[in-house]
Each structure stands twice: as C-alpha cells, then as structure tokens.
Scaffold this motif. Structure first.
Motif, mmCIF file in Angstrom:
data_model
loop_
_atom_site.group_PDB
_atom_site.id
_atom_site.type_symbol
_atom_site.label_atom_id
_atom_site.label_comp_id
_atom_site.label_asym_id
_atom_site.label_seq_id
_atom_site.Cartn_x
_atom_site.Cartn_y
_atom_site.Cartn_z
ATOM 1 N N GLU A 1 36.751 -63.045 -64.871
ATOM 2 C CA GLU A 1 35.618 -63.866 -64.454
ATOM 3 C C GLU A 1 34.649 -63.053 -63.609
ATOM 4 O OE1 GLU A 1 39.329 -66.597 -64.017
ATOM 5 O OE2 GLU A 1 38.745 -64.540 -63.522
ATOM 6 N N CYS B 1 33.157 -65.480 -68.233
ATOM 7 C CA CYS B 1 34.563 -65.136 -68.446
ATOM 8 C C CYS B 1 34.630 -64.249 -69.682
ATOM 9 C CB CYS B 1 35.394 -66.395 -68.644
ATOM 10 S SG CYS B 1 37.129 -66.090 -69.045
ATOM 11 N N MET C 1 39.041 -72.828 -74.661
ATOM 12 C CA MET C 1 38.766 -72.227 -73.357
ATOM 13 C C MET C 1 38.431 -73.318 -72.354
ATOM 14 S SD MET C 1 39.009 -68.957 -73.986
ATOM 15 C CE MET C 1 38.297 -68.287 -72.481
ATOM 16 N N TRP D 1 37.584 -74.096 -67.839
ATOM 17 C CA TRP D 1 37.417 -73.689 -66.451
ATOM 18 C C TRP D 1 38.174 -74.676 -65.566
ATOM 19 C CZ3 TRP D 1 35.143 -69.263 -64.812
ATOM 20 C CH2 TRP D 1 34.326 -68.575 -65.713
ATOM 21 N N ILE E 1 29.260 -75.964 -70.089
ATOM 22 C CA ILE E 1 30.139 -74.914 -70.587
ATOM 23 C C ILE E 1 29.657 -74.472 -71.954
ATOM 24 C CG2 ILE E 1 31.773 -76.566 -71.631
ATOM 25 C CD1 ILE E 1 34.029 -74.587 -70.877
ATOM 26 N N ARG F 1 30.087 -70.949 -75.024
ATOM 27 C CA ARG F 1 30.806 -69.727 -75.382
ATOM 28 C C ARG F 1 30.012 -68.950 -76.422
ATOM 29 N NH1 ARG F 1 36.475 -71.519 -77.535
ATOM 30 N NH2 ARG F 1 36.691 -69.297 -78.022
ATOM 31 N N GLU G 1 32.825 -66.625 -72.329
ATOM 32 C CA GLU G 1 32.649 -68.037 -72.028
ATOM 33 C C GLU G 1 31.801 -68.142 -70.765
ATOM 34 O OE1 GLU G 1 35.667 -71.772 -71.089
ATOM 35 O OE2 GLU G 1 36.008 -69.819 -70.191
ATOM 36 N N LEU H 1 29.954 -70.805 -67.632
ATOM 37 C CA LEU H 1 29.858 -72.098 -66.967
ATOM 38 C C LEU H 1 28.590 -72.072 -66.133
ATOM 39 C CD1 LEU H 1 31.278 -74.829 -66.501
ATOM 40 C CD2 LEU H 1 32.202 -73.853 -64.383
ATOM 41 N N TYR I 1 37.227 -70.566 -58.895
ATOM 42 C CA TYR I 1 37.087 -70.989 -60.285
ATOM 43 C C TYR I 1 37.780 -69.979 -61.187
ATOM 44 C CZ TYR I 1 33.743 -74.600 -59.016
ATOM 45 O OH TYR I 1 33.152 -75.718 -58.488
ATOM 46 N N SER I 2 38.608 -70.492 -62.101
ATOM 47 C CA SER I 2 39.344 -69.630 -63.019
ATOM 48 C C SER I 2 39.115 -70.093 -64.446
ATOM 49 C CB SER I 2 40.846 -69.684 -62.723
ATOM 50 O OG SER I 2 41.139 -69.259 -61.408
ATOM 51 N N CYS I 3 38.993 -69.138 -65.336
ATOM 52 C CA CYS I 3 38.936 -69.498 -66.749
ATOM 53 C C CYS I 3 40.334 -69.364 -67.352
ATOM 54 C CB CYS I 3 37.922 -68.658 -67.518
ATOM 55 S SG CYS I 3 38.273 -66.907 -67.609
ATOM 56 N N TRP J 1 45.179 -66.701 -68.084
ATOM 57 C CA TRP J 1 44.338 -67.022 -66.937
ATOM 58 C C TRP J 1 43.637 -65.774 -66.427
ATOM 59 C CZ3 TRP J 1 43.683 -71.907 -64.907
ATOM 60 C CH2 TRP J 1 44.544 -72.903 -65.397
#
Length: 123
Positions: free
Chosen positions: A6, A22, A34, A36, A70, A72, A79, A81, A94-96, A113
């Motif tokens: 990310e 991401c 995918m 978030w 979101i 992609r 990806e 956000l 924040y994690s994808c 992750w």
C-alpha cells in the motif's frame, strides 16, 4: 502467491482527500477479489470497501458510502481507494487484502494482506 504493497496514506485535515494505492505482484491479480480494511488500536479490523475480480458491483461500509470510491486497474495490478470528505473518525491503518473467491466483507476470508498505511485526519 500475491504480495501487496500500500501507499498514499498521510495526514490530512477534515474535509480533505487522499488516494490510497495497493500494488500487487503476480499475474493472477485479475482473478482476485480485492478489498480495503481499516483498524484502530483496540478495535477489530473493519471492512471499508471491496471489489470483485471484474470490477463490477463494488461494496462499501455504510460509514464511507458516498465518500470513498474503490477501483482497480488490472493491467497495472493496482487497486485504489479514493477517499473524499474525510472525517477524524476515518483515522486508522488501512490495509488492502486479496482472495480468490467472490467478494466477501469478513477479514478472515482474505489470505493476502499488505503491511498497511496510516491515514490520520485532523479536526
């Protein structure tokens, strides 16, 4: 195997915008759903937004609907956000995440992750 990285987090004032990215490794990116997620200390990981492999029918949590988008780019294995009208309560890591099945909102269903990126929204 998919590796996710990310970027795009940072500090922003309330009402501002940020765009998270991401980047995914591996040629199978286009076959993965995918999503978030975000997490603050002492709280469970929360689904924010998700997108199936086709990019159709994105899903959003009620707390971000209408403010976050979101998307992609399968050609670039990335990806995004887009976060607009940010609020202090959006502050989190924040994690994808990625998985091969149809889109789901439960974090337990995701096997890949990223390391996470901090988003801080000041009042």
């Amino acid at each position: 195997q998919v590796q996710l990285v990310e970027s795009g987090g940072g500090l922003v004032q309330a009402g501002g915008s940020l765009r998270l990215s991401c980047a995914a490794s591996g040629r199978a990116f286009r076959s993965y759903s995918m999503a978030w997620f975000r997490q603050t200390p002492g709280r469970e990981r929360e689904f924010v937004a998700g997108l199936s492999w086709s990019g159709a029918n994105p899903e959003y949590s009620d707390s971000v609907k209408g403010r976050f988008t979101i998307s992609r780019d399968n050609a670039k294995n990335t990806e995004f956000l887009q976060m607009n009208s940010l609020k202090p309560e959006d502050t989190a890591v924040y994690s994808c995440a990625a998985q091969r099945n149809p889109l789901i909102t439960e974090p337990q269903g995701y096997c890949y992750w990223g390391q996470g990126t901090q988003v801080t929204v000041s009042a």
